[in-house]
Scaffold this motif. Structure first.
Motif, PDB file in Angstrom:
ATOM      1  N   ASN A 154       1.051  -1.165  -0.065  1.00  0.00           N
ATOM      2  CA  ASN A 154       0.049   0.004  -0.012  1.00  0.00           C
ATOM      3  C   ASN A 154       0.809   1.345   0.021  1.00  0.00           C
ATOM      4  OD1 ASN A 154      -3.231  -0.748   1.901  1.00  0.00           O
ATOM      5  ND2 ASN A 154      -2.182  -1.898   0.157  1.00  0.00           N
ATOM      6  N   CYS A 155       2.237   1.120  -0.302  1.00  0.00           N
ATOM      7  CA  CYS A 155       3.010   2.310  -0.318  1.00  0.00           C
ATOM      8  C   CYS A 155       3.206   3.025   1.018  1.00  0.00           C
ATOM      9  CB  CYS A 155       2.731   3.422  -1.618  1.00  0.00           C
ATOM     10  SG  CYS A 155       3.051   2.620  -3.053  1.00  0.00           S
ATOM     11  N   ARG A 156       3.154   2.101   1.929  1.00  0.00           N
ATOM     12  CA  ARG A 156       3.303   2.611   3.221  1.00  0.00           C
ATOM     13  C   ARG A 156       4.727   2.787   3.789  1.00  0.00           C
ATOM     14  NH1 ARG A 156      -0.674   2.345   7.113  1.00  0.00           N
ATOM     15  NH2 ARG A 156       0.512   1.238   8.559  1.00  0.00           N
ATOM     16  N   PRO A 157       5.096   3.670   4.570  1.00  0.00           N
ATOM     17  CA  PRO A 157       6.282   4.000   4.948  1.00  0.00           C
ATOM     18  C   PRO A 157       6.869   2.833   5.907  1.00  0.00           C
ATOM     19  CG  PRO A 157       4.969   5.632   5.834  1.00  0.00           C
ATOM     20  CD  PRO A 157       4.101   4.986   4.922  1.00  0.00           C
ATOM     21  N   LEU A 158       7.996   2.280   5.908  1.00  0.00           N
ATOM     22  CA  LEU A 158       8.360   1.407   7.045  1.00  0.00           C
ATOM     23  C   LEU A 158       8.319   2.153   8.513  1.00  0.00           C
ATOM     24  CD1 LEU A 158      11.451  -0.237   5.318  1.00  0.00           C
ATOM     25  CD2 LEU A 158       9.260  -1.306   5.822  1.00  0.00           C
ATOM     26  N   PRO A 159       7.838   1.313   9.387  1.00  0.00           N
ATOM     27  CA  PRO A 159       7.788   1.816  10.874  1.00  0.00           C
ATOM     28  C   PRO A 159       9.324   2.210  11.460  1.00  0.00           C
ATOM     29  CG  PRO A 159       7.383  -0.420  10.733  1.00  0.00           C
ATOM     30  CD  PRO A 159       7.541   0.076   9.215  1.00  0.00           C
TER      31      PRO A 159
END
Ligand SMILES: *Cc1c(COP(=O)(O)O)cnc(C)c1O
Length: 386
Positions: free
Chosen positions: A372-377
């Protein structure tokens, strides 16, 4: 501050993120060292695949552990964190040439070899470098572990290891290879194991094997029993540490080491799981037709264990002491499996509250993805936030 969490400091950080309690990690490492010192010849490696956060690795190196790596990247992470090559073991069913070369260049303690074709490639690459590769054979002991089916590894049907009946052939074959030295036997039966009887079964199997090898006048320098010790995911506050005493005592009592033989362990989860939490914020409370959803800003891209293994993680509202209410805690990802917990009780939560998803220090941050093109934590330690 609620319990162990510096909530005021958390308020300034973008969620979701991982938080590592370094005091608990150091206490865990001290406990392991105390237990290990009771037993002659015990050596502990940390399984890097559980968590490769540089500060976590650095604390583990300071405690004197070696590492257990399953990829070239993990060997590089170990070296960057200051682990000496002679304390690194390298396992995995599919080692690429560059990874083997990296291990040879670092003069690692041992390659844990899982097949004859792999053994031949290691011999070939070692010959080119004029080096002798130290190898242990990973044997598949056909011992079941009473844990989740996706994380048993020691059954005959699993892809790991060399079948027991091939053990002698493989060892004898290796002895004909010029640039291979057989130094050990390696086993790993699975993960999140709480029943010491499973480890005892492994010990019995190894005793039988060693007897058989002895009949052929073969002894090895070391036995490596892998990792797998489980933790209490239900009670992270009451039981913040794995039962290291029973674990090491089981091996000390049940495994018959030969004179001078060392016994190596590769613990991952039990070392790092309890010290980590995934901190997330409640975005919305949605009153569904039949239940209430707490929609949070972390998803399975940040912590995949619930979606992948139906794993349980205790969740706490660290912003509120309001009376409890019942929720499904779900993430924002466009998949129905993006659920952290169903029908759990939390101190009533509202938009903006911080929730801690506990016992997430192992197989958490390291398994994060960008779906989902989420940034890595990000990962923060208690040292960073002190
Ligand atoms: C994953 C793994 C470990 C560590 O397992 P834990 O259950 O985290 O202790 C140890 N050895 C090998 C070979 C592994 O693959």
């Amino acid at each position: 501050m609620k319990g162990i969490f510096p909530v005021d400091r958390f308020e300034q950080l973008r969620t979701p993120f991982y938080y590592y309690d370094m005091a608990l990690l150091r206490q865990t490492l001290d406990t392991i060292n105390q237990e290990v010192r009771k037993h002659e010849g015990f050596v502990v490696h940390y399984a890097v695949k559980a968590n490769a956060n540089p500060e976590v690795l650095s604390a583990i190196r300071q405690a004197g552990f070696g590492t257990d790596c399953v990829s070239g990247g993990e060997i590089e992470a170990s070296i960057r964190a200051g682990f000496p090559g002679r304390k690194i073991v390298f396992a995995g069913v599919g080692k690429s040439d560059w990874e083997i070369n990296l291990g040879l260049d670092a003069d690692i303690f041992c390659f844990n070899v899982e097949s004859i074709p792999e053994l031949e490639v290691i011999n070939e690459l070692a010959t080119k470098k004029g080096k002798v590769a130290r190898v242990a054979f990973r044997l598949n002991p056909n011992v079941g572990a009473h844990t989740h089916a996706n994380i048993t590894t020691g059954l005959a049907e699993n892809k790991f290891g060399i079948a027991m009946r091939d053990m002698l052939t493989v060892i004898e074959h290796a002895r004909e290879l010029s640039n291979i030295k057989v130094v050990g036997l390696h086993f790993h039966i699975g993960s999140q194991i709480l029943d010491m009887g499973d480890f005892q079964a492994l010990c019995n199997r190894i005793n039988e094997l060693q007897n058989e090898l002895e009949r052929h006048r073969i002894t090895v320098e070391h036995i490596n029993v892998g990792g797998g010790l489980g933790i209490d995911y239900q009670h992270p506050n009451r039981v913040p540490m794995a039962d290291f005493r029973s674990y090491f005592d089981t091996y000390a009592r049940q495994l018959k080491l030969r004179p001078g033989q060392t016994l190596h362990f590769e613990l991952g989860r039990a070392v790092v799981a309890p010290c980590g939490s995934l901190i997330t914020r409640t975005l919305y409370i949605k009153e569904g037709a039949v239940k209430k959803f707490a929609i949070v800003d972390a998803g399975f891209t940040d912590l995949i264990r619930p979606a992948l293994y139906q794993a349980y993680h205790k969740i706490e509202n660290i912003s509120s002491e309001e009376p409890k209410d019942t929720y499904d805690v779900v993430g924002p990802i466009c998949e129905s499996t993006d659920v952290f917990a169903k029908q759990i009780d939390l101190n009533a939560t509202h938009r903006g509250d911080l929730l801690a998803i506990r016992s997430a220090g192992a197989y958490g941050e390291i398994m994060a993805s960008q779906y989902n093109c989420r940034p890595l934590p990000k990962g923060y330690t208690s040292d960073d936030l002190a």
